[in-house]
Design an enzyme around this catalytic site. Structure first.
Site, short mmCIF file in Angstrom:
data_model
loop_
_atom_site.label_atom_id
_atom_site.label_comp_id
_atom_site.label_asym_id
_atom_site.label_seq_id
_atom_site.Cartn_x
_atom_site.Cartn_y
_atom_site.Cartn_z
N GLU A 81 3.45 33.23 -52.96
CA GLU A 81 3.52 34.69 -53.07
C GLU A 81 4.60 35.26 -52.16
O GLU A 81 5.28 36.23 -52.52
CB GLU A 81 2.16 35.31 -52.71
CG GLU A 81 1.05 34.99 -53.67
CD GLU A 81 1.27 35.57 -55.05
OE1 GLU A 81 2.14 35.07 -55.76
OE2 GLU A 81 0.55 36.54 -55.40
N THR A 129 7.99 43.76 -58.16
CA THR A 129 6.97 44.02 -57.15
C THR A 129 7.59 44.69 -55.92
O THR A 129 7.03 45.61 -55.35
CB THR A 129 6.27 42.71 -56.74
OG1 THR A 129 5.72 42.14 -57.92
CG2 THR A 129 5.14 42.98 -55.77
#
Lengths: 307, 307
Positions: A128, A181
């Protein structure tokens, strides 16, 4: 065991009032991955289908996550990784988390489980970090553990596994536009009003209570977010209209999945989910916006072995 | 029934991560009140012992709360109210809430219960409005319903009754200094960092989960407040030292009760509560600060009928 094939599920993070702390696992949306020990001592991404992603292990979230795990074990074992993407990158339903979580789950199995599922979370978080610049856990934890997960703390990491009311269904609408993101994070204000924060934690407390007490109506009433949703929803075509339509179709709640652009409707029962899905799909068709639509139960298992 | 005598419990609101939304009821600390129908049609405060408080019904929280209830019913019934205060005003354990909640509970009984306990909350909140300028519910709700209560929303009012792990004990230390609720509110910043807010709602979600799962250690880990406590604790003598002592004595968590100056230690079991109480008491004695100390179970009932 030399080889394992797994299903790596999509996940919904930032569940409205649970911004940055609450995510859940989807049962029927996910990638497949095949991992095989090799004798080269190297981590190799040998195949990726369904999407263009880096084949270089150090630039691929699965490679980075596996490397973090092997480093902890001081292991020189090599692995070949095949990734069959079904989840689109940038869709907001945990595409990178599925790859990271799936990879560490599979490697752990092939190494006879030196780690518990909970212990795998920090390794998957390294994937991530590569994907979004932020080692968040609210996608990888539900991908690994299944169900609803609350991240109580990052230092030290503490993930709380919450119960799942069995009739819950998720409708996922993915507008085929791209929201990175990082962009989506940068528009969030870093300072918020205490008054709104109090409402948010009241709602999150109520949501957790509703999961334990199987109170579907309360789940719906507490799925609110006056802090992040008003800012991020402007990036999603017709968000406000979709929300009204979902509510009118009987959905318990509606919000942004992860950092978008996917949105979710939480429903009680299959019929309600189908009705809600049909209604929001019809609206996007009329507006001529391309989209993917998914219906899913909450996945209670997380990553699963296929063979 | 013409007359009723009741026990009106003290309560702890603003429970750390649950600032403004979470409170609990104490079993063994509280006032007594006697209410009697009269034929004058007036609400009269006929006796107050233990404390100097307004005898005029419109300036007394019990009178104001009862008036709000009777107004809703269009009732002309008169009542005499006797209040035997044990909870000190301004102590931070819901002194005004006990009087408001006790009064409406008693009047409701004497009128053959036109309202459910939940329906009494808004009337008792009118007493809180008089006392602090803010019609908050996180003391009156636990006083009326017992146990732990979460205020999910004020518009409309929604109170969620949470389960109580049976071994919980509360130690209350009341430093005998005065902090007015209004002063204590005014020093809180109205804008907070998103990062701290996220931590707070993660902790509150975890606290709720711990109540359902009887996880005492998790209760302790999630009883944190980086937002309000650092600001308000400066008004409480040796707060940081007391917190360390309580933790070292085995308390699960430690924080400010309401808007202070009372502080609470949450403990698992009677022995731990006694040990913690003794340790913080000893510290205050050494520092020559006057105080009251209470030990109590969580009150599962709320206001109780004595006779």
């Amino acid at each position: 065991m030399e080889e394992i094939k797994i299903f790596a599920p999509a996940t919904v993070a930032n569940l409205s009032c649970g911004f940055d702390v609450l995510g859940c696992c989807l049962e029927s949306i996910g990638d497949e991955m095949l991992l095989r020990k090799n004798t080269t001592g190297e981590i190799r991404i040998t195949k990726i289908s369904g999407q263009e992603l880096p084949m270089e292990a150090d630039k691929n979230v699965a490679g980075v996550a596996v490397r973090a795990l092997l480093k902890e074990l001081n292991s020189q074992q090599g692995f070949d990784i095949e990734i069959y993407k079904k989840i689109k990158a940038g869709s907001g339903i945990g595409s990178s988390a599925a790859s990271s979580a799936g990879a560490v789950f599979a490697v752990n199995k092939l190494l006879n489980e030196p780690f518990s599922p909970e212990e795998l979370i920090p390794f998957a978080m390294e994937g991530e970090r590569l994907a979004s610049g932020n080692a968040h856990a609210d996608n990888v934890a539900p991908a690994l553990l299944g169900g609803f997960n609350l991240i109580r703390s990052y230092e030290p990491l503490e993930v709380i596994h919450l119960p799942t009311p069995q009739d819950l269904r998720m409708v996922i609408l993915h507008p085929l536009i791209e929201v990175k993101t990082m962009d989506s994070r940068s528009i969030i204000r870093q300072s918020i009003s205490l008054q709104k924060a109090v409402k948010q934690w009241g709602n999150l407390g109520a949501f957790v209570s509703a999961l334990y007490s199987n109170d579907y109506d309360l789940l719906g009433r507490s799925l609110k977010d006056e802090i992040v949703e008003p800012v991020r929803s402007i990036l999603i075509p017709f968000f406000d209209e979709l929300k009204i339509i979902a509510r009118e179709s009987g959905a318990l709640g509606f919000g942004i999945s992860g950092s978008g652009p996917s949105v979710f409707a939480m429903c009680k029962g299959e019929a309600s989910a189908k009705q809600t899905g049909a209604a929001i799909q019809k609206y996007y068709q009329e507006k001529e916006i391309d989209f993917d639509l998914h219906l899913s139960k909450i996945g209670n298992e997380g990553v699963k072995i296929i063979s």
